[in-house]
Design a protein around this motif. Structure first.
Motif, mmCIF file in Angstrom:
data_model
loop_
_atom_site.group_PDB
_atom_site.id
_atom_site.type_symbol
_atom_site.label_atom_id
_atom_site.label_comp_id
_atom_site.label_asym_id
_atom_site.label_seq_id
_atom_site.Cartn_x
_atom_site.Cartn_y
_atom_site.Cartn_z
ATOM 1 N N ASP A 1 0.105 -3.680 2.449
ATOM 2 C CA ASP A 1 1.262 -3.080 1.779
ATOM 3 C C ASP A 1 0.923 -2.195 0.573
ATOM 4 O O ASP A 1 1.821 -1.809 -0.178
ATOM 5 C CB ASP A 1 2.229 -4.189 1.348
ATOM 6 C CG ASP A 1 1.544 -5.245 0.492
ATOM 7 O OD1 ASP A 1 0.366 -5.029 0.114
ATOM 8 O OD2 ASP A 1 2.185 -6.271 0.197
ATOM 9 N N ASP B 1 -4.087 -7.021 1.833
ATOM 10 C CA ASP B 1 -2.736 -6.871 2.385
ATOM 11 C C ASP B 1 -2.560 -5.465 2.952
ATOM 12 O O ASP B 1 -3.260 -4.528 2.547
ATOM 13 C CB ASP B 1 -1.672 -7.035 1.292
ATOM 14 C CG ASP B 1 -1.423 -8.479 0.897
ATOM 15 O OD1 ASP B 1 -2.202 -9.363 1.286
ATOM 16 O OD2 ASP B 1 -0.429 -8.705 0.170
ATOM 17 N N ARG C 1 4.834 -3.915 -3.334
ATOM 18 C CA ARG C 1 4.958 -2.998 -2.197
ATOM 19 C C ARG C 1 6.194 -2.120 -2.360
ATOM 20 O O ARG C 1 7.208 -2.548 -2.907
ATOM 21 C CB ARG C 1 5.011 -3.776 -0.891
ATOM 22 C CG ARG C 1 6.129 -4.757 -0.777
ATOM 23 C CD ARG C 1 6.395 -5.182 0.668
ATOM 24 N NE ARG C 1 5.493 -6.146 1.263
ATOM 25 C CZ ARG C 1 4.915 -5.963 2.445
ATOM 26 N NH1 ARG C 1 5.122 -4.870 3.127
ATOM 27 N NH2 ARG C 1 4.128 -6.894 2.952
ATOM 28 N N SER D 1 -0.293 -3.076 -2.144
ATOM 29 C CA SER D 1 -0.326 -3.826 -3.415
ATOM 30 C C SER D 1 -1.764 -3.875 -3.908
ATOM 31 O O SER D 1 -2.031 -3.878 -5.104
ATOM 32 C CB SER D 1 0.158 -5.259 -3.219
ATOM 33 O OG SER D 1 1.528 -5.282 -3.011
#
Ligand SMILES: Nc1nc2c(ncn2[C@@H]2O[C@H](COP(=O)(O)OP(=O)(O)O)[C@@H](O)[C@H]2O)c(=O)[nH]1
Ligand SMILES: [Mg+2]
Length: 240
Positions: A94, A92, A208, A96
């Motif tokens: 973000d 991802d 996030r 995370s």
């Protein structure tokens, strides 16, 4: 190994620049492919600017509109296989998924895994700051998948995964049906059914802090029914 990270993006303006800088600061010589679906927030413009600084390592596929995570990854996989990458990662945008863990997933591949999963549920639950509702849903989903499929994977919906190119070449990418969380389950299940060796590496997953989640509840419905369907499907290796 030639290594390519694929990051699908939809409205990740707040994360993309820091993510590109972080990935290129890592040891390990990773290249990076962004698959952007016409993000209205201008993510692609930022990537285009960064590509002038990293012309050899940063690439982008731009698609017309929001076509979903699954097809974004499939487009990225084909791009990677056409160019001879040997280790292909999903991550991802973000944070995370901690980009530092890319090195651990790489080590798992080097130690003999065909698929290495950055897993939240190897020992207990390693998730920080997720709302309880989401955590419960995700954890129950992972139990449900294990129960229905008998696949020995604890975090079947994980989106932080490293694949050896052989695995992606052996999977008939035209036949992958699911798009959201189901896509992640279907990829792992197919790899497992084809006899590939899957290893889970424990990670800490943090919600996030910038931007918003793009996943919709409807993808849970797709995954719920899709998993039942997987049990009745036959899988054959693609011959190359
Ligand atoms: N290209 C593309 N990227 C997407 C789409 N949906 C989500 N993403 C990206 O896929 C990654 C995972 O989505 P995210 O919103 O973080 O889902 P969550 O982690 O389940 O909340 C992020 O990098 C998103 O920007 C899509 O339809 N197309
Ligand atoms: Mg995310």
């Amino acid at each position: 190994m030639r290594k390519l990270i694929i990051i699908p993006t939809y409205n990740e303006r707040e994360n993309i620049e820091a993510m590109v800088a972080k990935v290129f600061s890592l040891a390990g010589d990773f290249s990076l492919l962004i698959v952007d679906d016409g993000s209205p927030d201008g993510t692609a413009e930022i990537v285009r600017r960064l590509m002038t600084t990293h012309p050899e390592r940063l690439f982008m596929i731009e698609r017309e509109g929001k076509l979903g995570l699954g097809t974004a990854y499939i487009a990225g996989f084909r791009w990677a296989l056409d160019r001879g990458y040997e280790a292909i990662y999903e991550m991802d945008c973000d944070f995370s998924h901690d980009p530092d863990d890319l090195l651990h997933l790489t080590a798992e591949l080097e130690a003999g895994a065909d698929v290495a999963i950055g897993s939240r549920y190897v020992c207990g639950v390693n998730v920080v700051n997720w709302p309880m509702r989401r955590l419960l849903l995700s954890w129950c989903a992972s139990r449900y998948v294990k129960f229905v499929t008998q696949m020995p994977v604890r975090d079947a919906t994980a989106g932080f995964v490293a694949y050896r190119a052989e695995v992606l070449r052996a999977i008939d990418l035209d036949k992958v049906r699911m798009h959201g969380y189901g896509f992640q389950i279907e990829m792992k299940y197919t790899a497992w059914k084809l006899g590939f060796n899957i290893k889970e590496h424990s990670i800490i997953f943090r919600d996030r802090t910038a931007g918003t989640s793009k996943m919709r509840g409807s993808t849970f419905g797709e995954a719920f029914w899709g998993v039942l369907g997987l049990r009745f499907r036959r899988f054959r290796k693609v011959e190359n």
